[in-house]
Every structure is written in C-alpha cells, then in structure tokens.
Design a protein around this motif. Structure first.
Motif, PDB file in Angstrom:
ATOM      1  N   PHE A 130       8.347  -6.370  -1.637  1.00 25.88           N
ATOM      2  CA  PHE A 130       6.949  -6.665  -1.933  1.00 25.88           C
ATOM      3  C   PHE A 130       6.369  -7.627  -0.902  1.00 25.88           C
ATOM      4  CE2 PHE A 130       8.412  -4.813  -5.782  1.00 25.88           C
ATOM      5  CZ  PHE A 130       7.311  -4.194  -6.318  1.00 25.88           C
ATOM      6  N   THR A 131       7.230  -8.328  -0.179  1.00 24.03           N
ATOM      7  CA  THR A 131       6.842  -9.146   0.958  1.00 24.03           C
ATOM      8  C   THR A 131       7.880  -8.892   2.039  1.00 24.03           C
ATOM      9  OG1 THR A 131       8.150 -11.120   0.435  1.00 24.03           O
ATOM     10  CG2 THR A 131       5.958 -10.945  -0.596  1.00 24.03           C
ATOM     11  N   LYS A 132       7.685  -9.513   3.186  1.00 23.95           N
ATOM     12  CA  LYS A 132       8.626  -9.306   4.285  1.00 23.95           C
ATOM     13  C   LYS A 132      10.047  -9.744   3.915  1.00 23.95           C
ATOM     14  CE  LYS A 132       9.277 -10.428   9.140  1.00 23.95           C
ATOM     15  NZ  LYS A 132       8.766 -11.171  10.291  1.00 23.95           N
ATOM     16  N   ASN A 133      10.152 -10.755   3.063  1.00 23.09           N
ATOM     17  CA  ASN A 133      11.463 -11.325   2.775  1.00 23.09           C
ATOM     18  C   ASN A 133      11.911 -11.250   1.322  1.00 23.09           C
ATOM     19  OD1 ASN A 133      11.855 -12.246   5.493  1.00 23.09           O
ATOM     20  ND2 ASN A 133      10.352 -13.838   5.064  1.00 23.09           N
ATOM     21  N   SER A 134      11.090 -10.706   0.428  1.00 29.04           N
ATOM     22  CA  SER A 134      11.508 -10.680  -0.973  1.00 29.04           C
ATOM     23  C   SER A 134      11.437  -9.257  -1.530  1.00 29.04           C
ATOM     24  CB  SER A 134      10.640 -11.623  -1.819  1.00 29.04           C
ATOM     25  OG  SER A 134       9.314 -11.169  -1.870  1.00 29.04           O
ATOM     26  N   PHE A 135      12.392  -8.953  -2.366  1.00 35.26           N
ATOM     27  CA  PHE A 135      12.498  -7.603  -2.905  1.00 35.26           C
ATOM     28  C   PHE A 135      13.041  -7.635  -4.319  1.00 35.26           C
ATOM     29  CE2 PHE A 135      16.510  -8.554  -0.838  1.00 35.26           C
ATOM     30  CZ  PHE A 135      17.461  -8.113  -1.744  1.00 35.26           C
ATOM     31  N   ILE A 136      12.875  -6.505  -4.989  1.00 41.96           N
ATOM     32  CA  ILE A 136      13.498  -6.292  -6.289  1.00 41.96           C
ATOM     33  C   ILE A 136      14.643  -5.305  -6.065  1.00 41.96           C
ATOM     34  CG2 ILE A 136      13.237  -5.338  -8.606  1.00 41.96           C
ATOM     35  CD1 ILE A 136      10.322  -6.171  -8.527  1.00 41.96           C
ATOM     36  N   PRO A 137      15.870  -5.709  -6.377  1.00 44.58           N
ATOM     37  CA  PRO A 137      16.979  -4.757  -6.252  1.00 44.58           C
ATOM     38  C   PRO A 137      17.035  -3.856  -7.488  1.00 44.58           C
ATOM     39  CG  PRO A 137      17.818  -6.906  -6.876  1.00 44.58           C
ATOM     40  CD  PRO A 137      16.326  -7.053  -6.715  1.00 44.58           C
ATOM     41  N   VAL A 138      17.191  -2.576  -7.270  1.00 46.42           N
ATOM     42  CA  VAL A 138      17.376  -1.626  -8.363  1.00 46.42           C
ATOM     43  C   VAL A 138      18.503  -0.676  -7.975  1.00 46.42           C
ATOM     44  CG1 VAL A 138      15.022  -1.714  -9.269  1.00 46.42           C
ATOM     45  CG2 VAL A 138      15.573  -0.087  -7.482  1.00 46.42           C
ATOM     46  N   PHE A 139      19.195  -0.191  -8.971  1.00 43.55           N
ATOM     47  CA  PHE A 139      20.214   0.820  -8.736  1.00 43.55           C
ATOM     48  C   PHE A 139      19.664   2.172  -9.145  1.00 43.55           C
ATOM     49  CE2 PHE A 139      22.902  -2.915  -8.766  1.00 43.55           C
ATOM     50  CZ  PHE A 139      23.774  -2.634  -7.719  1.00 43.55           C
ATOM     51  N   VAL A 140      19.932   3.171  -8.318  1.00 41.06           N
ATOM     52  CA  VAL A 140      19.507   4.532  -8.614  1.00 41.06           C
ATOM     53  C   VAL A 140      20.696   5.465  -8.438  1.00 41.06           C
ATOM     54  CG1 VAL A 140      17.093   4.137  -7.922  1.00 41.06           C
ATOM     55  CG2 VAL A 140      18.724   4.991  -6.232  1.00 41.06           C
ATOM     56  N   ASN A 141      20.652   6.588  -9.146  1.00 40.77           N
ATOM     57  CA  ASN A 141      21.647   7.640  -8.993  1.00 40.77           C
ATOM     58  C   ASN A 141      20.954   8.862  -8.412  1.00 40.77           C
ATOM     59  OD1 ASN A 141      24.021   6.405 -10.163  1.00 40.77           O
ATOM     60  ND2 ASN A 141      22.914   6.464 -12.083  1.00 40.77           N
ATOM     61  N   VAL A 142      21.538   9.419  -7.364  1.00 41.89           N
ATOM     62  CA  VAL A 142      20.978  10.607  -6.725  1.00 41.89           C
ATOM     63  C   VAL A 142      21.115  11.788  -7.678  1.00 41.89           C
ATOM     64  CG1 VAL A 142      21.187  12.206  -4.784  1.00 41.89           C
ATOM     65  CG2 VAL A 142      21.509   9.751  -4.410  1.00 41.89           C
ATOM     66  N   VAL A 143      19.993  12.483  -7.899  1.00 39.14           N
ATOM     67  CA  VAL A 143      19.990  13.653  -8.772  1.00 39.14           C
ATOM     68  C   VAL A 143      19.975  14.929  -7.934  1.00 39.14           C
ATOM     69  CG1 VAL A 143      18.723  14.859 -10.605  1.00 39.14           C
ATOM     70  CG2 VAL A 143      18.824  12.374 -10.596  1.00 39.14           C
ATOM     71  N   TYR A 144      19.230  14.914  -6.833  1.00 40.08           N
ATOM     72  CA  TYR A 144      19.191  16.071  -5.945  1.00 40.08           C
ATOM     73  C   TYR A 144      18.729  15.652  -4.563  1.00 40.08           C
ATOM     74  CZ  TYR A 144      14.111  16.114  -6.525  1.00 40.08           C
ATOM     75  OH  TYR A 144      12.785  15.763  -6.535  1.00 40.08           O
ATOM     76  N   GLY A 145      18.991  16.510  -3.605  1.00 37.87           N
ATOM     77  CA  GLY A 145      18.517  16.322  -2.237  1.00 37.87           C
ATOM     78  C   GLY A 145      18.109  17.665  -1.655  1.00 37.87           C
ATOM     79  N   ASN A 146      16.916  17.714  -1.065  1.00 36.57           N
ATOM     80  CA  ASN A 146      16.402  18.946  -0.469  1.00 36.57           C
ATOM     81  C   ASN A 146      15.801  18.655   0.893  1.00 36.57           C
ATOM     82  OD1 ASN A 146      16.907  20.605  -2.776  1.00 36.57           O
ATOM     83  ND2 ASN A 146      15.047  19.816  -3.717  1.00 36.57           N
ATOM     84  N   GLU A 147      16.007  19.583   1.840  1.00 35.58           N
ATOM     85  CA  GLU A 147      15.330  19.478   3.129  1.00 35.58           C
ATOM     86  C   GLU A 147      13.844  19.708   2.935  1.00 35.58           C
ATOM     87  OE1 GLU A 147      16.481  21.519   6.807  1.00 35.58           O
ATOM     88  OE2 GLU A 147      18.564  21.346   6.128  1.00 35.58           O
ATOM     89  N   PHE A 148      13.049  18.990   3.734  1.00 34.85           N
ATOM     90  CA  PHE A 148      11.600  19.080   3.604  1.00 34.85           C
ATOM     91  C   PHE A 148      10.983  18.873   4.981  1.00 34.85           C
ATOM     92  CE2 PHE A 148       7.496  16.931   2.997  1.00 34.85           C
ATOM     93  CZ  PHE A 148       6.846  17.857   2.193  1.00 34.85           C
ATOM     94  N   VAL A 149      10.058  19.758   5.360  1.00 37.37           N
ATOM     95  CA  VAL A 149       9.313  19.581   6.600  1.00 37.37           C
ATOM     96  C   VAL A 149       7.956  19.012   6.223  1.00 37.37           C
ATOM     97  CG1 VAL A 149       8.344  20.691   8.643  1.00 37.37           C
ATOM     98  CG2 VAL A 149      10.532  21.478   7.712  1.00 37.37           C
TER      99      VAL A 149
END
Length: 152
Positions: free
Chosen positions: A83-102
C-alpha cells in the motif's frame, strides 16, 4: 406493447461490476504493488494484480514457455500487497489454476487464479479492503465536470 421486461437490478449489478473492475485496474496499475514469494529461497517476484474478489485474486506474470515453469495447482504462495513503498499486508493464497493469456499489449502472460487463506490473521485487513472496493463501486460516481463545486 413489448413482451420484454427490463430487469433493472440485473443491469445495475452489471454496471457496478464494470465500475469495480475498472477501479481495480486503475488502483492496481497506479497505486498498489503486489509481490509474491514463489521459491524456497525467499526471492521476491513482482506480479500484476488483475482482479480481486472476496475469496481470491487473479494475477499475471510475463510468460515464456521455453524458460518459465508453471506453478502447480494447490501451491501455496506468500503474497505481499503493498500500500506504500515500504509497507504491505502479507496474505497466503493457494493456486487454483493457471492459463496462458495474450494481453492487449501483445505480451504473453501466465494468469493465476488463487484463493485466499482466510484463516491467516492478516486476512481481516484484506477482507476490509476488498469490502471497500465493492462498496466504492456501488456508491461512487463518475465526475463528468457537469456540476459546480463550492469550497468554503
């Protein structure tokens, strides 16, 4: 007389969703940075957030199939939402899918859809932020320069 009945609530919801996605893209491209730790050595790779919902997010990374390795489904990622150059919110995510996209820029990307780990303590802050995005899309107006503003 016409047999068609207009569903105003459906049209209104479509307009709200369109505004939300437009606002998100502006926000993600100009204000928020997202980074994710995707290897065991703790290296940080920038990603581009494309969409966010109450349960997950969609991000993309530049993709070259001859050298890049696709993330696996159910792979857990530590994502940082800056949210700023030096501060963030850490979150964990699980990959559900991945697709190529142009994309419209002609560049090939791999887009990953992920689900948030809602049990992680920092998700409460992300949940509030996501609720703000949805509420903003519902109640915001577009400034078309058609009204005078007076400041006292």
């Amino acid at each position: 007389m016409t047999d068609k009945v207009l569903d105003f609530s459906k049209k209104r919801n479509e307009n709200i969703e369109k505004k939300r996605r437009t606002f998100e893209r502006i926000l993600f491209q100009n204000f928020l940075g997202a980074y994710t730790v995707i290897d065991q050595n703790g290296s940080i790779y920038p990603v581009s957030l494309v969409d966010i919902s109450k349960t997950g997010c969609l991000f993309q990374v530049p993709w070259n199939p001859s050298r890049d390795t696709k993330m696996k489904n159910n792979e857990e990622l530590n994502m940082r939402i800056y949210f700023t150059k030096n501060s963030f919110i850490p979150v964990f995510v699980n990959v559900v899918y991945g697709n190529e996209f142009v994309d419209s820029d002609g560049q090939t990307y791999m887009r990953y859809g992920c689900e948030f780990d809602q049990e992680y303590p920092t998700f409460g802050a992300m949940k509030s932020f996501i609720e703000f995005l949805f509420k903003y899309a519902e109640v915001s107006s577009i400034d078309k320069g058609d009204a005078r503003r007076f400041f006292i």
